[in-house]
Design a protein around this motif. Structure first.
Motif, PDB file in Angstrom:
ATOM      1  N   LEU A  43       0.835  -1.193   0.000  1.00 18.28           N
ATOM      2  CA  LEU A  43       0.000   0.000   0.000  1.00 18.28           C
ATOM      3  C   LEU A  43       0.874   1.248   0.000  1.00 18.28           C
ATOM      4  N   LYS A  44       0.410   2.269  -0.694  1.00 17.28           N
ATOM      5  CA  LYS A  44       1.036   3.586  -0.598  1.00 17.28           C
ATOM      6  C   LYS A  44       0.247   4.415   0.406  1.00 17.28           C
ATOM      7  N   VAL A  45       0.974   5.212   1.184  1.00 16.39           N
ATOM      8  CA  VAL A  45       0.338   6.131   2.121  1.00 16.39           C
ATOM      9  C   VAL A  45       0.700   7.555   1.717  1.00 16.39           C
ATOM     10  N   VAL A  46      -0.306   8.348   1.374  1.00 15.13           N
ATOM     11  CA  VAL A  46      -0.099   9.749   0.999  1.00 15.13           C
ATOM     12  C   VAL A  46      -0.411  10.615   2.205  1.00 15.13           C
ATOM     13  N   MET A  47       0.503  11.525   2.535  1.00 11.26           N
ATOM     14  CA  MET A  47       0.343  12.423   3.668  1.00 11.26           C
ATOM     15  C   MET A  47       0.577  13.860   3.215  1.00 11.26           C
ATOM     16  N   PRO A  48       0.258  14.831   4.076  1.00 14.67           N
ATOM     17  CA  PRO A  48       0.581  16.215   3.722  1.00 14.67           C
ATOM     18  C   PRO A  48       2.080  16.363   3.470  1.00 14.67           C
ATOM     19  N   CYS A  49       2.430  17.381   2.731  1.00 18.27           N
ATOM     20  CA  CYS A  49       3.846  17.605   2.443  1.00 18.27           C
ATOM     21  C   CYS A  49       4.537  18.333   3.599  1.00 18.27           C
ATOM     22  N   LEU A  50       3.976  19.452   3.994  1.00 14.98           N
ATOM     23  CA  LEU A  50       4.653  20.331   4.944  1.00 14.98           C
ATOM     24  C   LEU A  50       3.873  20.473   6.248  1.00 14.98           C
ATOM     25  N   LYS A  51       4.567  20.974   7.264  1.00 12.86           N
ATOM     26  CA  LYS A  51       3.922  21.279   8.540  1.00 12.86           C
ATOM     27  C   LYS A  51       3.401  22.713   8.465  1.00 12.86           C
ATOM     28  N   GLU A  52       2.266  22.902   7.836  1.00  5.22           N
ATOM     29  CA  GLU A  52       1.702  24.232   7.692  1.00  5.22           C
ATOM     30  C   GLU A  52       0.189  24.158   7.746  1.00  5.22           C
ATOM     31  N   LYS A  53      -0.413  25.292   8.009  1.00  2.88           N
ATOM     32  CA  LYS A  53      -1.866  25.353   8.105  1.00  2.88           C
ATOM     33  C   LYS A  53      -2.483  25.007   6.755  1.00  2.88           C
ATOM     34  N   GLY A  54      -3.518  24.186   6.781  1.00  2.04           N
ATOM     35  CA  GLY A  54      -4.190  23.818   5.545  1.00  2.04           C
ATOM     36  C   GLY A  54      -3.563  22.651   4.819  1.00  2.04           C
ATOM     37  N   ILE A  93      -2.836   4.420 -16.797  1.00  2.00           N
ATOM     38  CA  ILE A  93      -3.544   4.608 -15.534  1.00  2.00           C
ATOM     39  C   ILE A  93      -2.750   5.629 -14.710  1.00  2.00           C
ATOM     40  N   PRO A  94      -3.288   6.829 -14.510  1.00  2.00           N
ATOM     41  CA  PRO A  94      -2.527   7.913 -13.875  1.00  2.00           C
ATOM     42  C   PRO A  94      -2.534   7.856 -12.349  1.00  2.00           C
ATOM     43  N   TYR A  95      -1.535   8.509 -11.761  1.00  2.00           N
ATOM     44  CA  TYR A  95      -1.456   8.652 -10.304  1.00  2.00           C
ATOM     45  C   TYR A  95      -0.569   9.843  -9.965  1.00  2.00           C
ATOM     46  N   ASP A  96      -0.488  10.205  -8.690  1.00  3.36           N
ATOM     47  CA  ASP A  96       0.294  11.337  -8.172  1.00  3.36           C
ATOM     48  C   ASP A  96      -0.139  12.651  -8.810  1.00  3.36           C
ATOM     49  N   PHE A  97      -1.044  13.360  -8.101  1.00  2.00           N
ATOM     50  CA  PHE A  97      -1.614  14.587  -8.637  1.00  2.00           C
ATOM     51  C   PHE A  97      -1.331  15.804  -7.746  1.00  2.00           C
ATOM     52  N   ASP A  98      -0.334  15.710  -6.874  1.00  4.91           N
ATOM     53  CA  ASP A  98      -0.150  16.782  -5.888  1.00  4.91           C
ATOM     54  C   ASP A  98       0.280  18.105  -6.493  1.00  4.91           C
ATOM     55  N   LEU A 156      -5.763  21.821  -9.277  1.00  7.41           N
ATOM     56  CA  LEU A 156      -6.840  21.533  -8.338  1.00  7.41           C
ATOM     57  C   LEU A 156      -6.322  21.560  -6.907  1.00  7.41           C
ATOM     58  N   VAL A 157      -5.166  20.974  -6.678  1.00  2.63           N
ATOM     59  CA  VAL A 157      -4.552  20.962  -5.342  1.00  2.63           C
ATOM     60  C   VAL A 157      -3.932  22.321  -5.034  1.00  2.63           C
ATOM     61  N   ASP A 158      -3.179  22.875  -6.007  1.00  6.52           N
ATOM     62  CA  ASP A 158      -2.523  24.182  -5.875  1.00  6.52           C
ATOM     63  C   ASP A 158      -1.770  24.314  -4.554  1.00  6.52           C
ATOM     64  N   PRO A 159      -0.794  23.429  -4.304  1.00  5.48           N
ATOM     65  CA  PRO A 159      -0.059  23.476  -3.039  1.00  5.48           C
ATOM     66  C   PRO A 159       0.891  24.670  -2.982  1.00  5.48           C
ATOM     67  N   THR A 180      -2.147  26.595 -11.716  1.00  9.60           N
ATOM     68  CA  THR A 180      -3.569  26.817 -11.897  1.00  9.60           C
ATOM     69  C   THR A 180      -3.915  27.242 -13.322  1.00  9.60           C
ATOM     70  N   GLU A 181      -2.904  27.391 -14.181  1.00  5.92           N
ATOM     71  CA  GLU A 181      -3.145  27.657 -15.595  1.00  5.92           C
ATOM     72  C   GLU A 181      -3.217  26.319 -16.330  1.00  5.92           C
ATOM     73  N   ARG A 182      -4.319  26.066 -16.966  1.00 10.20           N
ATOM     74  CA  ARG A 182      -4.476  24.802 -17.684  1.00 10.20           C
ATOM     75  C   ARG A 182      -3.732  24.832 -19.015  1.00 10.20           C
ATOM     76  N   TYR A 183      -3.158  23.672 -19.359  1.00 10.04           N
ATOM     77  CA  TYR A 183      -2.520  23.540 -20.675  1.00 10.04           C
ATOM     78  C   TYR A 183      -2.710  22.104 -21.140  1.00 10.04           C
ATOM     79  N   TYR A 184      -3.393  21.942 -22.263  1.00 12.38           N
ATOM     80  CA  TYR A 184      -3.724  20.603 -22.749  1.00 12.38           C
ATOM     81  C   TYR A 184      -2.482  19.907 -23.296  1.00 12.38           C
ATOM     82  N   ARG A 185      -2.230  18.687 -22.805  1.00 13.38           N
ATOM     83  CA  ARG A 185      -1.035  17.931 -23.200  1.00 13.38           C
ATOM     84  C   ARG A 185      -1.393  16.669 -23.986  1.00 13.38           C
TER      85      ARG A 185
END
Length: 352
Positions: free
Chosen positions: A120-131, A245-250, A254-257, A276-281
Motif C-alpha cells: 500500500l502507498k500512504v499519501v500524507m501532507p507535504c509540509l507542517k503548515e496550516k491547511g 492509468i494515472p497517479y500522483d496529482f499533488d 486543483l490541489v494548488d499546493p 492553476t493555468e491549464r494547458y492541454y497535453r
C-alpha cells in the motif's frame, strides 16, 4: 459521399460501443473484485510511529525497515507488523512528511481488512503548515473523480493518521489527513492485465482511455505526467490495447499546493507560469474521440460535483473547498463553450 457517411456512422457506432457497453460491464466486474479495505468510504483511523530522519536515510526503492501499523476496526485498535520505506522523488526531496510504502506479510493480513493488500502507498501532507490536510483531500478528490471517468483506476481510501515522530529522545505527535492507494498489482489482478514496463508512444495506446486521461489531466490542471515516458502513469496491457492509468496529482492546479511548480516532462518549457493555468497535453486523434469524451465528461458533471460535495466536510477551510470547486467549474465552462473547447483543447493537441 454516401460511402463517407457510411464509414463515419460505422466509426461512431464502434466508438459508442467501445465506451458504453464494455465500460459498464467492466465497472460491474471490477466492483466484485475490490479488496475489503477499499469497499468502504468511511475514513479509517490509523497510527504510524517512526523517525522521519531515519526512514529517509535507511530506506529506498528496495530497502524496507520494520515498523507497526495500528488501525481502528470493529470498535477496537488492532496492530499489524509491517515493513516500510520512503517513495517518490519530488515529495521526498521537498516535503517534511515523505510519502511511504507499506508491505504486509500474508500471515499478518489474514482475516483482516488488509487481507488482499500486500502493498500500500500512504499519501500524507507535504509540509507542517496550516491547511496541509486540505491539500491531501484535494488530491484524494482527483483520484475519486478519475474513478468516475475510467474503470481503469487506482482505488483509494481516506485515513485519519496519528503520526508519532521519534526525534532523538523526544516524541512529536501529529494529527493529519491522508489516504491509502492500492498497489498496481491489485489493479492488474482486477482486470486480468499485465504491466507494460517498456515505453509505448501514446498514439500506439488505446485511443479512448488515452483521451479520457488527457482530458482528466487538463481538468485538474496537471502537467506533471507523461504517457510516453510513463511518468506518473502506469501502463496495462489488456487483450491488445495498452491502457494508461494515472497517479500522483499533488502538483496540479486543483490541489494548488504552496510548493507547487509547473512540472516539465521533456525539453520544451510550457507557456504557463502557475499550476492553476491549464494547458492541454493530449495528442491529436480523430475528432470523434475528442467529441465523444467531451460528451462523457459533460454527462458526468453532476456526479463529479456530487463526489466533491460528499467530502466537503473533511476540509478544514471552507474557502479551500470553494476554490477547488471553482477550478472544476472552470473546466466545465471550457467544455460547454465550442470556441474555448476548440481553442484550448482541439487546437493544442500535439503531433508528438
Amino acid at each position: 459521399m454516401k460511402k463517407q457517411v457510411t464509414n463515419l456512422l460505422l466509426l461512431l457506432f464502434l466508438v459508442v460501443y467501445q465506451i458504453s457497453y464494455p465500460q459498464n460491464d467492466l465497472k460491474t466486474a471490477e466492483e466484485s473484485k475490490i479488496s475489503p479495505l477499499f469497499q468502504s468510504d468511511a475514513i479509517l483511523p490509523i497510527e504510524l510511529s517512526y523517525s522521519i530522519k531515519d526512514l529517509k536515510k535507511e530506506t529506498n526503492d528496495s530497502t524496507y525497515v520494520d515498523s507497526k501499523l495500528k488501525y481502528f476496526s470493529d470498535d477496537e485498535w488492532k496492530t499489524l507488523d509491517v515493513e516500510m520505506r520512503v517513495r517518490g522523488n519530488f515529495r521526498l526531496r521537498e516535503c517534511y512528511f515523505p510519502p511511504v510504502k507499506l508491505k504486509i506479510k500474508k500471515a499478518q493480513r489474514k482475516n483482516t481488512i488488509f487481507e488482499e493488500d500486500k502493498k500500500l502507498k500512504v499519501v500524507m501532507p507535504c509540509l507542517k503548515e496550516k491547511g496541509n490536510s486540505d491539500d491531501v483531500i484535494k488530491e484524494f478528490l482527483a483520484y475519486k473523480i478519475y474513478e468516475l471517468i475510467s474503470p481503469y483506476h487506482f482505488n483509494t481510501r481516506l485515513v485519519d493518521i496519528k503520526l508519532i515522530e521519534e526525534v532523538r529522545n523526544k516524541v512529536k505527535e501529529y494529527e493529519i489527513k491522508g489516504f491509502l492507494i492500492e498497489d498496481f498489482d491489485n489493479v492488474l489482478d482486477r482486470f486480468g492485465g499485465k504491466e507494460v514496463k517498456r515505453k509505448v508512444h501514446p498514439m500506439a495506446q488505446e485511443n479512448l482511455n488515452c483521451v479520457r486521461n488527457e482530458f482528466f489531466q487538463f481538468m485538474i490542471g496537471n502537467t506533471d505526467f507523461s504517457t510516453a515516458y510513463s511518468h506518473n502513469q502506469k501502463l496495462m496491457y489488456l487483450d491488445g490495447p495498452v491502457i494508461p492509468i494515472p497517479y500522483d496529482f499533488d502538483l496540479c492546479g486543483l490541489v494548488d499546493p504552496s510548493y507547487g511548480v509547473v512540472s516539465l516532462v521533456g525539453k520544451e518549457p510550457l507557456p504557463i507560469e502557475n499550476v492553476t493555468e491549464r494547458y492541454y497535453r493530449g495528442f491529436k486523434r480523430g475528432n470523434v474521440y475528442l467529441e465523444q469524451v467531451r460528451k462523457e465528461f459533460l454527462e458526468k458533471r453532476a456526479e463529479v460535483f456530487a463526489t466533491m460535495e460528499q467530502y466537503k466536510t473533511y476540509f478544514e477551510n471552507e474557502q479551500s473547498y470553494g476554490r477547488a470547486k471553482d477550478f472544476i467549474i472552470g473546466f466545465y465552462n471550457i467544455l460547454a463553450n465550442d470556441n474555448d473547447f476548440n481553442n484550448l483543447i482541439v487546437a493544442r493537441a500535439r503531433d508528438n
